[in-house]
Design a protein around this motif. Structure first.
Motif, PDB file in Angstrom:
ATOM      1  N   PRO A  70       0.818  -1.227   0.000  1.00 19.35           N
ATOM      2  CA  PRO A  70       0.000   0.000   0.000  1.00 19.35           C
ATOM      3  C   PRO A  70       0.846   1.270   0.000  1.00 19.35           C
ATOM      4  N   ARG A  71       1.979   1.250   0.715  1.00 22.72           N
ATOM      5  CA  ARG A  71       2.830   2.439   0.758  1.00 22.72           C
ATOM      6  C   ARG A  71       3.526   2.698  -0.568  1.00 22.72           C
ATOM      7  N   THR A  72       3.979   1.619  -1.246  1.00 20.55           N
ATOM      8  CA  THR A  72       4.785   1.791  -2.456  1.00 20.55           C
ATOM      9  C   THR A  72       3.961   1.791  -3.743  1.00 20.55           C
ATOM     10  N   SER A  73       2.650   1.674  -3.644  1.00 22.18           N
ATOM     11  CA  SER A  73       1.830   1.570  -4.859  1.00 22.18           C
ATOM     12  C   SER A  73       2.008   2.771  -5.784  1.00 22.18           C
ATOM     13  N   THR A  74       2.189   3.959  -5.204  1.00 23.79           N
ATOM     14  CA  THR A  74       2.405   5.147  -6.041  1.00 23.79           C
ATOM     15  C   THR A  74       3.698   5.033  -6.832  1.00 23.79           C
ATOM     16  N   LEU A  75       4.735   4.468  -6.216  1.00 19.68           N
ATOM     17  CA  LEU A  75       6.023   4.307  -6.895  1.00 19.68           C
ATOM     18  C   LEU A  75       5.921   3.404  -8.111  1.00 19.68           C
ATOM     19  N   PHE A  76       5.057   2.414  -8.055  1.00 15.17           N
ATOM     20  CA  PHE A  76       4.905   1.471  -9.157  1.00 15.17           C
ATOM     21  C   PHE A  76       3.850   1.934 -10.165  1.00 15.17           C
ATOM     22  N   GLY A  77       3.278   3.088  -9.949  1.00 11.86           N
ATOM     23  CA  GLY A  77       2.226   3.595 -10.813  1.00 11.86           C
ATOM     24  C   GLY A  77       2.754   4.370 -12.003  1.00 11.86           C
ATOM     25  N   PRO A  78       1.895   5.175 -12.629  1.00 12.74           N
ATOM     26  CA  PRO A  78       2.282   5.904 -13.832  1.00 12.74           C
ATOM     27  C   PRO A  78       3.401   6.915 -13.555  1.00 12.74           C
ATOM     28  N   PRO A  79       4.283   7.135 -14.522  1.00 15.07           N
ATOM     29  CA  PRO A  79       5.316   8.156 -14.357  1.00 15.07           C
ATOM     30  C   PRO A  79       4.706   9.555 -14.341  1.00 15.07           C
ATOM     31  N   GLY A  80       5.392  10.462 -13.656  1.00 19.94           N
ATOM     32  CA  GLY A  80       4.916  11.833 -13.576  1.00 19.94           C
ATOM     33  C   GLY A  80       3.968  12.094 -12.430  1.00 19.94           C
ATOM     34  N   ARG A  81       3.853  11.141 -11.488  1.00 19.66           N
ATOM     35  CA  ARG A  81       3.044  11.338 -10.294  1.00 19.66           C
ATOM     36  C   ARG A  81       3.953  11.736  -9.128  1.00 19.66           C
ATOM     37  N   ALA A  82       3.382  12.369  -8.137  1.00 19.35           N
ATOM     38  CA  ALA A  82       4.123  12.732  -6.932  1.00 19.35           C
ATOM     39  C   ALA A  82       4.075  11.583  -5.935  1.00 19.35           C
TER      40      ALA A  82
END
Length: 215
Positions: A70-82
């Motif tokens: 849950p914490r790292t899901s943003t890291l594995f998501g689309p490029p260009g996100r914060a």
């Protein structure tokens, strides 16, 4: 993937252009170098990026090294996100997610040269000297009013935006050195700083950067 700063379309944009997702959809080491000289903006307050660090899921200093959580899901998501998280339970840190979805990689924004909204920065930081306002990753988020609620936002849509370098200023001179404040993979020279900037955090790197290679 693997374009140099001169080849990438972002290098030819005007200083007011917001960086698109394509800019971040490349090897994290390229993006970390080419973010130097770009501008982070939030709600009328902004600063020029003078220091970055690259992180990739292939090395243990990166949060994504443990895999998808849950914490790292943003890291594995689309490029260009914060990717915004709290460090040591105290400081909020801003990262730009890089590389294709499914790859955990991001650039930590470590320091800024204040550009606009200095009065607001001073009020938030309780300091006056410009070189003290954003000379560290926790300092700059406090100065710009960036919060955990900004995690996952699109950096091309805001409210936190990253704009292209001012091409009229030419190619910035960049130094590279090892990342700081970590104990794992501490020998990788994945920290990039604008040479001679008074706003870089300490200690200052002293190495000359080699051209980063595509993965």
């Amino acid at each position: 993937m693997g374009a140099t700063a001169a080849q990438h379309p972002a290098a030819q944009q005007t200083a007011s252009s917001v960086l698109s997702a394509d800019f971040y959809d490349r090897p994290v080491l390229h993006v970390a170098r080419e973010l130097i000289g770009c501008v982070v903006e939030h709600a009328g307050v902004s600063g020029v990026i003078v220091e970055t660090e690259a992180y990739h899921d292939s090395e243990p200093a990166c949060h994504a090294f443990v895999g998808l959580t849950p914490r790292t899901s943003t890291l594995f998501g689309p490029p260009g996100r914060a990717y915004v998280y709290r460090s040591y339970g105290i400081h909020v840190l801003l990262n730009a997610v890089c590389e294709p979805s499914g790859v955990g990689a991001a650039v930590l924004i470590r320091a800024l040269d204040p550009l606009t909204g200095l009065a607001r920065m001073r009020a938030r930081r309780g300091l006056r000297r410009p070189e003290d306002l954003c000379s560290g990753p926790g300092k700059l988020t406090q100065a710009l009013g960036i919060e955990l609620s900004h995690n996952g936002l699109d950096l091309a849509r805001g409210p936190v935006l990253i704009r292209a370098r001012d091409a009229a200023r030419g190619e910035p001179q960049i130094l590279a050195g090892v990342r700081v404040g970590i104990t794992k993979a501490a020998d990788l020279p994945w920290r990039f700083c604008l040479a001679d900037s008074r706003h870089v955090s300490r200690p200052r790197p002293t190495l000359s950067p080699a051209e980063p290679r595509p993965r």
